[in-house]
Design an enzyme around this catalytic site. Sequence first.
Site, mmCIF file in Angstrom:
data_model
loop_
_atom_site.group_PDB
_atom_site.id
_atom_site.type_symbol
_atom_site.label_atom_id
_atom_site.label_comp_id
_atom_site.label_asym_id
_atom_site.label_seq_id
_atom_site.Cartn_x
_atom_site.Cartn_y
_atom_site.Cartn_z
ATOM 1 N N ASN A 246 33.527 -14.563 -12.247
ATOM 2 C CA ASN A 246 32.781 -14.615 -10.989
ATOM 3 C C ASN A 246 33.404 -13.651 -9.974
ATOM 4 O O ASN A 246 34.305 -14.011 -9.224
ATOM 5 C CB ASN A 246 32.803 -16.051 -10.459
ATOM 6 C CG ASN A 246 31.810 -16.284 -9.339
ATOM 7 O OD1 ASN A 246 31.951 -17.206 -8.563
ATOM 8 N ND2 ASN A 246 30.784 -15.453 -9.246
ATOM 9 N N TYR B 208 22.408 30.375 3.458
ATOM 10 C CA TYR B 208 22.905 29.031 3.799
ATOM 11 C C TYR B 208 23.819 28.465 2.724
ATOM 12 O O TYR B 208 24.744 27.704 3.020
ATOM 13 C CB TYR B 208 21.727 28.074 3.982
ATOM 14 C CG TYR B 208 20.903 28.302 5.229
ATOM 15 C CD1 TYR B 208 21.183 29.331 6.118
ATOM 16 C CD2 TYR B 208 19.825 27.470 5.514
ATOM 17 C CE1 TYR B 208 20.416 29.529 7.243
ATOM 18 C CE2 TYR B 208 19.058 27.654 6.641
ATOM 19 C CZ TYR B 208 19.348 28.695 7.505
ATOM 20 O OH TYR B 208 18.586 28.892 8.622
ATOM 21 N N GLU C 254 19.926 -18.644 -7.168
ATOM 22 C CA GLU C 254 20.539 -17.337 -6.909
ATOM 23 C C GLU C 254 19.400 -16.360 -6.622
ATOM 24 O O GLU C 254 18.865 -15.720 -7.532
ATOM 25 C CB GLU C 254 21.398 -16.929 -8.096
ATOM 26 C CG GLU C 254 22.523 -17.922 -8.331
ATOM 27 C CD GLU C 254 23.266 -17.714 -9.648
ATOM 28 O OE1 GLU C 254 22.980 -16.720 -10.347
ATOM 29 O OE2 GLU C 254 24.121 -18.560 -9.978
ATOM 30 N N ARG D 202 27.005 30.149 3.860
ATOM 31 C CA ARG D 202 27.370 30.008 5.272
ATOM 32 C C ARG D 202 27.520 28.547 5.700
ATOM 33 O O ARG D 202 28.285 28.231 6.626
ATOM 34 C CB ARG D 202 26.302 30.694 6.129
ATOM 35 C CG ARG D 202 26.716 30.887 7.555
ATOM 36 C CD ARG D 202 25.736 31.669 8.429
ATOM 37 N NE ARG D 202 24.495 32.070 7.845
ATOM 38 C CZ ARG D 202 23.316 31.984 8.481
ATOM 39 N NH1 ARG D 202 23.239 31.465 9.684
ATOM 40 N NH2 ARG D 202 22.214 32.397 7.898
ATOM 41 N N TYR E 116 32.503 -27.356 -7.514
ATOM 42 C CA TYR E 116 31.526 -26.542 -8.228
ATOM 43 C C TYR E 116 32.201 -25.714 -9.329
ATOM 44 O O TYR E 116 33.222 -25.063 -9.124
ATOM 45 C CB TYR E 116 30.810 -25.580 -7.265
ATOM 46 C CG TYR E 116 29.962 -24.558 -7.998
ATOM 47 C CD1 TYR E 116 28.730 -24.906 -8.519
ATOM 48 C CD2 TYR E 116 30.437 -23.263 -8.217
ATOM 49 C CE1 TYR E 116 27.962 -24.001 -9.224
ATOM 50 C CE2 TYR E 116 29.682 -22.334 -8.922
ATOM 51 C CZ TYR E 116 28.446 -22.706 -9.426
ATOM 52 O OH TYR E 116 27.698 -21.803 -10.135
ATOM 53 N N PHE F 88 31.390 -13.095 -3.934
ATOM 54 C CA PHE F 88 31.058 -12.452 -5.204
ATOM 55 C C PHE F 88 29.906 -11.466 -5.071
ATOM 56 O O PHE F 88 29.611 -10.723 -6.008
ATOM 57 C CB PHE F 88 30.673 -13.515 -6.242
ATOM 58 C CG PHE F 88 29.646 -14.488 -5.731
ATOM 59 C CD1 PHE F 88 28.325 -14.129 -5.557
ATOM 60 C CD2 PHE F 88 30.015 -15.783 -5.385
ATOM 61 C CE1 PHE F 88 27.384 -15.025 -5.075
ATOM 62 C CE2 PHE F 88 29.092 -16.692 -4.890
ATOM 63 C CZ PHE F 88 27.764 -16.301 -4.736
ATOM 64 N N HIS G 218 27.809 -16.753 -21.158
ATOM 65 C CA HIS G 218 27.625 -15.658 -20.204
ATOM 66 C C HIS G 218 27.923 -14.287 -20.815
ATOM 67 O O HIS G 218 27.669 -13.262 -20.169
ATOM 68 C CB HIS G 218 28.511 -15.880 -18.974
ATOM 69 C CG HIS G 218 27.999 -16.941 -18.044
ATOM 70 N ND1 HIS G 218 27.581 -18.178 -18.472
ATOM 71 C CD2 HIS G 218 27.832 -16.945 -16.686
ATOM 72 C CE1 HIS G 218 27.186 -18.892 -17.441
ATOM 73 N NE2 HIS G 218 27.320 -18.172 -16.341
#
Length: 572
Positions: free
Chosen positions: A268, A349, A483, A352, A126, A398, A156
């Site tokens: 990737n 608070y 995906e 404290r 792949y 990934f 990409h």
Amino acid sequence: MSIPCEYLSITAPIHILFQLPIKGFCGANLALTQNWKLFKKPHTTLINTKLNTYKPLAISSLKMFANHTRANLKDTVFLDGNSLTVQQVYKVACFGVKVVVEQNALEKVEKCHDYLLKALKNKTIYGVNTGFGSLATTRISDSDASQLQENMIRSHSAAVGSPLPKEVVRAAMLLRLNTLAKGYSGVRVATLRLLEEFLNREITPVVPETGSLGASGDLAQLAHIALAMMGEGYVYHKEEIVPSRVALEREALNAFKPAPKEGLALVNGTQMTVATACLCVIRAKALLSALEDVACLTIEALGASTEWLNEWIHALRPIPGQVAVAQNMRRKLQDSKAIGRNKRVQEAYSIRCIPQVHGAALESLEFCERLLSIEINSVSDNPLIVPEEELILSGGNFHAQPIAMLLDLLPISLTPLGALCERRLERLLNPAFSGLPAYLTSQSGLNSGYMLAQYTAASLVSENRVLCHPASVDTAIVSNGQEDHASMGLLAGKKALKAIENLWRICAIEALCASQAVDLASIEQKLGGNSRALYERVRSVAPKLEKDQVLSEQFEALYKKLFEHYTRAQAL
């Protein structure tokens, strides 16, 4: 007086050796390690490319003074894929510390690459001789294997928006280099060398901030880094934005021409998301130390009691983070002569409960650092090449879900600390609580003093509450359904960086108001040593307020001063 760094790294031994001034490749200082061999430049030619049409925009508001104070940082980080620490990531990303990949790691890288080439002769792999995503069923010829990788990097490189801060990109480059150095990605040694040179010569790709889904890795952002290695797109060279090919020519470096699998191996992974997480953890740990100091200064300015720090209280609820914070604050206040003046039976608070609230944040940070210490020394590539077993495996390392959830946790853990700051501001500014002039100014009415300081702090607290909405519960379905789940990790990282930036500003505002209260109460000489050091640091950039003036410049100057001081102490 130096401020102690209470929250040290808790996992993975630091693997830093001091750099030896041995002259080597291209005049750069190289470190001398056992069996070190000088290397030659990759035997590729500089490719002619048409300039990317992306035009760099202004640096986004996420930028956090990365280039402050680089002096006296002479150590080198040696990478073997197994022992990188979060602190080292910060030092390389923000202080320009040099990196060198260990020789034993390079040998593993070469062995893995050789196995990949052998396996390609009779296997369908792949992303190496197939298409990507839903195109995985498309077989690619051997003659097109390198072109496939170039095409992937260009296609990409699809991120948009303002550039990510330089330190985020540098951290991502280091993290990718470290995971490639483990020797399970199939890349060449020359590819690691070029990435190493980019870091050491301060060549930082301009990477747009939006486009990652945090599954299949941070594809778009990492592709922009690989694109710059090819001599395309834009980079910061030192402090100047130039076309990548110009920076390569200036440094006499050859452009990257990807071999089979190398484009995929570079894009990737989770490294951009993890980069934000590393920066967040160091900045948040430094912030905890700063907020403790500022809270102590406020306590002294108000003359508050410290019964709530009694060891019995915390021994009876021994949550480690809570116990550690109480112990730190007892130490910081032990020599103060300014506490206990107000004679209240109980403090609010926001005073404290500091150990309980800060302690919870500390527990979260330690969890985050433990997880990050694993992730930064892991392989998030796909497919994985395991030459010792002659395996090529497709998996899901990934996917950034563990880091996305960690990054969502950080604003949730830290935002309550800002809320405490804002409530302590109320006690400083309100004469009913402080016994000082309203808004810490003389002639209240004619002067408004620090009235608007609380408004600004309240606005920042409110923004952080919005940023607490988790990104990791969202998802996306892409690539024709192949995906079908995403982590939104980089979005979580950008939110976390912004939330921490806001908290640093809130911290600075409280420090400035507490210092003004010290002056009005005339207790400077009664402060403990720790608070006195902080008070003097504040006054070095912001003098006592005598009459109304523009406050934003003082807030910003003090923010930068405190951020630089505490993050440097934490990183080193």
